[in-house]
Enzyme design. Sequence first.
Site, PDB file in Angstrom:
ATOM      1  CB  SER A 272      71.325  93.330  42.914  1.00 35.40           C
ATOM      2  OG  SER A 272      71.769  94.736  42.901  1.00 35.40           O
ATOM      3  CE  LYS A 276      76.963  94.751  44.939  1.00 32.88           C
ATOM      4  NZ  LYS A 276      76.929  95.526  43.692  1.00 32.88           N
ATOM      5  CD1 TRP A 363      73.375 101.672  42.367  1.00 31.53           C
ATOM      6  CD2 TRP A 363      74.161 103.726  42.248  1.00 31.53           C
ATOM      7  NE1 TRP A 363      74.045 101.912  43.626  1.00 31.53           N
ATOM      8  CE2 TRP A 363      74.380 103.038  43.633  1.00 31.53           C
ATOM      9  CE3 TRP A 363      74.739 104.930  41.897  1.00 31.53           C
ATOM     10  CZ2 TRP A 363      75.249 103.933  44.645  1.00 31.53           C
ATOM     11  CZ3 TRP A 363      75.462 105.801  42.912  1.00 31.53           C
ATOM     12  CH2 TRP A 363      75.725 105.256  44.302  1.00 31.53           C
ATOM     13  CG  HIS A 413      68.603  97.291  39.958  1.00 30.14           C
ATOM     14  ND1 HIS A 413      69.863  96.828  39.599  1.00 30.14           N
ATOM     15  CD2 HIS A 413      68.371  96.825  41.230  1.00 30.14           C
ATOM     16  CE1 HIS A 413      70.486  96.193  40.578  1.00 30.14           C
ATOM     17  NE2 HIS A 413      69.759  96.188  41.519  1.00 30.14           N
TER      18      HIS A 413
HETATM   19  C1  GCU Z   1      72.426  99.017  46.066  1.00 29.95           C
HETATM   20  C2  GCU Z   1      73.892  98.958  45.971  1.00 29.95           C
HETATM   21  C3  GCU Z   1      74.232  97.976  44.900  1.00 29.95           C
HETATM   22  C4  GCU Z   1      73.586  96.822  44.762  1.00 29.95           C
HETATM   23  C5  GCU Z   1      72.216  97.006  45.000  1.00 29.95           C
HETATM   24  C6  GCU Z   1      71.028  95.668  45.226  1.00 29.95           C
HETATM   25  O1  GCU Z   1      71.809  99.977  44.951  1.00 29.95           O
HETATM   26  O2  GCU Z   1      74.396 100.148  45.783  1.00 29.95           O
HETATM   27  O3  GCU Z   1      75.688  97.738  44.927  1.00 29.95           O
HETATM   28  O4  GCU Z   1      73.891  95.911  43.840  1.00 29.95           O
HETATM   29  O5  GCU Z   1      71.690  97.618  46.048  1.00 29.95           O
HETATM   30  O6  GCU Z   1      71.638  94.605  45.803  1.00 29.95           O
HETATM   31  O7  GCU Z   1      69.947  95.765  44.719  1.00 29.95           O
END
Ligand code: GCU
Length: 437
Positions: A272, A276, A363, A413
């Site tokens: 997540s 990034k 998402w 997720h």
């Molecule tokens: C939120 C956010 C995402 C991210 C995620 C996470 O949902 O909007 O961009 O990847 O958190 O880090 O769990």
Amino acid sequence: MKHNFSHAVVLWVAFFALAGRSVSSGQPAGFNYDEAKVGTYSLPDPLTLVDGTKVTEVETWKSKRRPELVRLFETHMHGRSPARPAELKFVVTSTDKNALGGKATRKEITVRFGAGPDAAEMHLLLYVPNTARGPVPAFVGVNFEGNHTVTSDPGITITEQWVWNSKEKRSERMRPAESTRDKRVGSWAVETLLARGYALATIPRADIEPDYAEGWRHGVRGYFLRQAGKSEFAPDDWGAVAAWAWGLSRALDYLETDKDIDARQVIAMGHSRMGKAALWAGASDERFAGVISNNSGESGAAISRRWFGETVERINTSFPHWFCANYKRYNKDVAALPVDAHLLVALIAPRPVYVASAAEDTWADPKGEFLAAKHAEPVYRLFGKAGLGVEEWPAVDQPVGKVVSYHVRRGKHDVLAYDWEQYLNFADRNLLIVKTP
Ligand code: GCU
């Protein structure tokens, strides 16, 4: 490069006309989960320099296009991070050769980023398999809630850290409760990767930066800002995601000094928001042998120009601290962004990269994650490496690729055992050094 995927093509103009929205905004307001409404978009070509010159040689990629792209990501999205601090210091604070029932050696290392008593520091946790007969490859990642949450090993020190108190709306320096041990065991699969001959190194997110708008005051970004005698960030100074990526590079600095680790074979892995960070770590620091992006989504592996799931505007609004201030310029005009996720993946070439999605994680735009890996292929091909080996988004639970790899697994997720199984297979097929006798 104009996109004409039959599955992605829509009556874009008609949609805008119906929705009554301005085409110049780039993407309509709100969130789309309908593939038919994604819109058409054109992606910057990985193999064309900003001045229009085509890149046809590896040498030109390395000397011109790669540096140009890194600068574009720094200027418009992640911001610029400081170099390795001159006074970086590693203190091994504990070693247990008999951890996890004798399966591993556990080390804890404090990494200090300066010489003074107020210097920022991070706590690195390292597990090395006791079956190792020489330096082993490793995975390194940022954990969300502290080193003590990644295994059930009661020997891990619970360090004082910044913890967000949602009632009081402020962060507190405290030692998390014993009851929070092993909370994230499922996400790290430590015993599985040790059994397969890999080491695991991990650092806590809050050591680098507590994850909220003002968290920088307690993290490395605040520390270096103060060191520079400044009180405000420049529009292209690093954001929190770049800071977490920087933390991964500092972990690698330590691993280069540890004789139990083969530092040429360290894969940055993240889930997540930390996916990034892992992507940016691997893109900006070529010492990483490979990258695994698990459900990294918007501003990670998902193509931002696709109007599906989270948007650039939404990420910059919910998480204003994640990227540099310049990134907010693209909130209403993502088409003007000089980069997109496929270029981030391409910056990892020719090193192995794994992009993974979860089918219910809409998402994060699973198909957009696939397309970023797909559109990074020309750069892998330039190096003589194969791409994903498929043209269409694969079905669930059908991993594809070799050097560039991808899967969309069923479910939500998360990082599951299924994901780690694929990552270990990926590491086995791409890392060359023999791990165990
Ligand atoms: C939120 C956010 C995402 C991210 C995620 C996470 O949902 O909007 O961009 O990847 O958190 O880090 O769990």
